[in-house]
Scaffold this motif. Structure first.
Motif, PDB file in Angstrom:
ATOM      1  N   TYR A   6       0.829  -1.204   0.000  1.00  0.00           N
ATOM      2  CA  TYR A   6       0.000   0.000   0.000  1.00  0.00           C
ATOM      3  C   TYR A   6       0.863   1.254   0.000  1.00  0.00           C
ATOM      4  O   TYR A   6       0.583   2.219  -0.698  1.00  0.00           O
ATOM      5  CB  TYR A   6      -0.960  -0.014   1.188  1.00  0.00           C
ATOM      6  N   VAL A   7       1.904   1.209   0.796  1.00  0.00           N
ATOM      7  CA  VAL A   7       2.832   2.342   0.833  1.00  0.00           C
ATOM      8  C   VAL A   7       3.513   2.512  -0.524  1.00  0.00           C
ATOM      9  O   VAL A   7       3.633   3.628  -1.037  1.00  0.00           O
ATOM     10  CB  VAL A   7       3.890   2.142   1.939  1.00  0.00           C
ATOM     11  N   SER A  38       2.380   1.641  -3.401  1.00  0.00           N
ATOM     12  CA  SER A  38       1.383   2.144  -4.340  1.00  0.00           C
ATOM     13  C   SER A  38       1.180   3.654  -4.163  1.00  0.00           C
ATOM     14  O   SER A  38       1.065   4.410  -5.128  1.00  0.00           O
ATOM     15  CB  SER A  38       0.071   1.403  -4.121  1.00  0.00           C
ATOM     16  N   LEU A  39       1.166   4.068  -2.917  1.00  0.00           N
ATOM     17  CA  LEU A  39       1.018   5.486  -2.591  1.00  0.00           C
ATOM     18  C   LEU A  39       2.148   6.312  -3.181  1.00  0.00           C
ATOM     19  O   LEU A  39       1.924   7.339  -3.824  1.00  0.00           O
ATOM     20  CB  LEU A  39       1.013   5.622  -1.066  1.00  0.00           C
ATOM     21  N   PHE A  40       3.358   5.829  -3.002  1.00  0.00           N
ATOM     22  CA  PHE A  40       4.505   6.574  -3.509  1.00  0.00           C
ATOM     23  C   PHE A  40       4.555   6.550  -5.032  1.00  0.00           C
ATOM     24  O   PHE A  40       4.997   7.510  -5.658  1.00  0.00           O
ATOM     25  CB  PHE A  40       5.804   6.061  -2.899  1.00  0.00           C
ATOM     26  N   GLN A  41       4.093   5.450  -5.582  1.00  0.00           N
ATOM     27  CA  GLN A  41       4.007   5.364  -7.028  1.00  0.00           C
ATOM     28  C   GLN A  41       3.059   6.446  -7.561  1.00  0.00           C
ATOM     29  O   GLN A  41       3.370   7.162  -8.508  1.00  0.00           O
ATOM     30  CB  GLN A  41       3.502   3.968  -7.427  1.00  0.00           C
ATOM     31  N   ARG A  42       1.924   6.579  -6.895  1.00  0.00           N
ATOM     32  CA  ARG A  42       0.968   7.618  -7.297  1.00  0.00           C
ATOM     33  C   ARG A  42       1.583   8.998  -7.158  1.00  0.00           C
ATOM     34  O   ARG A  42       1.401   9.871  -8.011  1.00  0.00           O
ATOM     35  CB  ARG A  42      -0.297   7.543  -6.454  1.00  0.00           C
ATOM     36  N   ASP A  43       2.306   9.215  -6.084  1.00  0.00           N
ATOM     37  CA  ASP A  43       2.981  10.498  -5.881  1.00  0.00           C
ATOM     38  C   ASP A  43       3.863  10.844  -7.066  1.00  0.00           C
ATOM     39  O   ASP A  43       3.834  11.961  -7.574  1.00  0.00           O
ATOM     40  CB  ASP A  43       3.873  10.445  -4.632  1.00  0.00           C
ATOM     41  N   GLU A  71       3.734   9.702 -10.098  1.00  0.00           N
ATOM     42  CA  GLU A  71       2.945   9.940 -11.302  1.00  0.00           C
ATOM     43  C   GLU A  71       2.309  11.324 -11.279  1.00  0.00           C
ATOM     44  O   GLU A  71       2.295  12.039 -12.284  1.00  0.00           O
ATOM     45  CB  GLU A  71       1.862   8.860 -11.442  1.00  0.00           C
ATOM     46  N   ARG A  72       1.806  11.693 -10.122  1.00  0.00           N
ATOM     47  CA  ARG A  72       1.180  12.998  -9.984  1.00  0.00           C
ATOM     48  C   ARG A  72       2.192  14.106 -10.247  1.00  0.00           C
ATOM     49  O   ARG A  72       1.903  15.089 -10.918  1.00  0.00           O
ATOM     50  CB  ARG A  72       0.604  13.122  -8.577  1.00  0.00           C
ATOM     51  N   HIS A  85       2.917  14.351 -13.915  1.00  0.00           N
ATOM     52  CA  HIS A  85       1.774  14.969 -14.594  1.00  0.00           C
ATOM     53  C   HIS A  85       1.774  16.478 -14.382  1.00  0.00           C
ATOM     54  O   HIS A  85       1.570  17.255 -15.316  1.00  0.00           O
ATOM     55  CB  HIS A  85       0.477  14.346 -14.078  1.00  0.00           C
ATOM     56  N   LEU A 110      -4.010   5.018   4.402  1.00  0.00           N
ATOM     57  CA  LEU A 110      -3.581   4.039   3.418  1.00  0.00           C
ATOM     58  C   LEU A 110      -2.192   3.507   3.766  1.00  0.00           C
ATOM     59  O   LEU A 110      -1.925   2.307   3.652  1.00  0.00           O
ATOM     60  CB  LEU A 110      -3.569   4.667   2.021  1.00  0.00           C
ATOM     61  N   ALA A 111      -1.347   4.398   4.209  1.00  0.00           N
ATOM     62  CA  ALA A 111       0.017   3.998   4.551  1.00  0.00           C
ATOM     63  C   ALA A 111       0.039   2.954   5.675  1.00  0.00           C
ATOM     64  O   ALA A 111       0.977   2.169   5.783  1.00  0.00           O
ATOM     65  CB  ALA A 111       0.838   5.213   4.947  1.00  0.00           C
ATOM     66  N   TRP A 125      -6.659   4.881  -9.924  1.00  0.00           N
ATOM     67  CA  TRP A 125      -5.701   4.299  -8.980  1.00  0.00           C
ATOM     68  C   TRP A 125      -6.440   3.569  -7.852  1.00  0.00           C
ATOM     69  O   TRP A 125      -6.133   2.422  -7.534  1.00  0.00           O
ATOM     70  CB  TRP A 125      -4.817   5.428  -8.433  1.00  0.00           C
ATOM     71  N   PRO A 138      -1.273  -5.246  -3.697  1.00  0.00           N
ATOM     72  CA  PRO A 138      -1.756  -4.607  -4.911  1.00  0.00           C
ATOM     73  C   PRO A 138      -0.759  -4.744  -6.063  1.00  0.00           C
ATOM     74  O   PRO A 138       0.454  -4.744  -5.850  1.00  0.00           O
ATOM     75  CB  PRO A 138      -1.911  -3.143  -4.520  1.00  0.00           C
ATOM     76  N   HIS A 149       1.326  -3.505  -9.183  1.00  0.00           N
ATOM     77  CA  HIS A 149       1.785  -2.216  -9.679  1.00  0.00           C
ATOM     78  C   HIS A 149       2.697  -2.235 -10.867  1.00  0.00           C
ATOM     79  O   HIS A 149       3.868  -2.499 -10.778  1.00  0.00           O
ATOM     80  CB  HIS A 149       2.342  -1.336  -8.584  1.00  0.00           C
TER      81      HIS A 149
END
Lengths: 204, 204
Positions: free
Chosen positions: A163-164, A166-171, A173-174, A177, B123-124, B181, B201, B203
């Motif tokens: 989960y962590v 995934s969170l950092f992955q989103r960071d 990507e954001r 972007h 989430l973390a 996401w 998850p 990734h």
DNA sequence: GGTTACATGTAACTAGTTACATGATTAG
DNA sequence: CTAATCATGTAACTAGTTACATGTAACC
């Protein structure tokens, strides 16, 4: 933060608190905007001499499009006509930005670059900046995001928790972007500064 | 907010303030984390009975990988050996989460869904939730984002200013990205709940 | 006749930031 | 010897939220 938002909105026309709150709500994505913050802020702005209030007399510049709200306002104006009372109950206090307020606004419009919320507001009102100041604002923001990105690459998060991760992955990507978006804004800005002055940012 | 973060970090092992701050910094994307917030928070947590502090005696569970930091700590441990002093000057206060702290943590881990920062922390640490609670958390967040999206579609921003338009365009894109996401996280969660329990998850 | 929208404000609270004070240790 | 890192803390400030108080008027 509110100062910047309020002064910016008042630059486009005089408004009373309640209406300001509505426009604020539309402007600031993400967080709430509340009367509990707005009214004290207005009082503070007035004490500082950046705005001045008068009871009623809404010199509202009607926007091109008549929104629901304006329709209501028009109807109300017809129905009213007695005293400083408005449509509903209480007297409204209409705020107008002062000369000092205008220069204070221009200062607020530039400082920093690291604060997310502030940058949002700065961009929303950056049309009031000179082209070179505007470009500077965008570049500063870009530099900030780049440094965040660089830092992230220097010490990469290597958590084992999915989960962590995934969170950092989103960071990441954001961030990418956002950088691409900023680059587009900057490119448009440069183009318009030289070639065709008057066109805004491209948006596919 | 800090409460949740601190309790979550302490659940993985006892830590002192300075180290907590470093881990916090890595965890919370976007904003700063400061001692000025952390130390008072730790004091408050201790008054509430959610954590307990002891001078030194760092029962730090060494992570699998020996980081730079751990290497330094090991060296220091060799060099030290006199009194409650540490590597550098001052005595450290090592915090441990209590039983009450654990249950409080589990409460914090679930409430709300609308707060961006809180959700990030939730989430973390969501690995500490039961699978169904975890799924609930994700679904709640999804519902929240959907409602934001719906509201945006109900009253669309139609500013004439190109910068404002660009800003709102980015907002919409970010929202879509976040939803995609989240959907991925939810799908993974469902899959793992039935089929193969233990996989995290996906990734790409 | 109740709900919603209009309209302004206060008070208590939550949450985090900046700046300062203090001092030891270690790496270059 | 000096800059960085370790380490804990306080005080003043910035910024926003929630809940409350108060009352009108339009809408269904």
């Amino acid at each position: 933060m509110l100062d910047l938002a309020v002064l910016g909105l008042l630059k486009e026309g005089d408004l009373h608190g309640y209406e300001l709150n509505k426009r604020l709500k539309a402007l600031v994505g993400g967080y709430a905007t509340s009367f509990g913050a707005l009214y004290p802020a207005l009082a503070r702005l007035e004490r500082s001499g950046w705005v001045r209030s008068t009871a009623e007399a809404p010199a509202v510049e009607a926007p091109a499009v008549e929104t629901d709200d304006d329709a209501v306002a028009a109807r109300t104006r017809r129905n009213r006509r007695r005293s400083g009372r408005t449509k509903a109950g209480r007297t409204r206090k209409v705020y107008r930005i002062t000369q000092e307020g205008e220069s204070h606004f221009l200062e607020l419009l530039q400082e920093d670059a690291g604060n997310e919320r502030r940058f949002r507001l700065q961009l929303a009102f950056c049309r009031f900046l000179t082209p070179d100041r505007r470009l500077e604002l965008l570049e500063l923001r870009r530099a900030h995001l780049m440094s965040v990105q660089a830092k992230g690459r220097r010490d990469p998060e290597q958590s084992t928790d999915p989960y962590v991760r995934s969170l950092f992955q989103r960071d990441r990507e954001r961030l990418e972007h956002d950088l691409a978006w900023l680059d587009q804004l900057i490119a448009d800005e440069r183009r318009n500064q030289q070639g065709d002055p008057g066109a805004g940012p491209t948006h596919p």
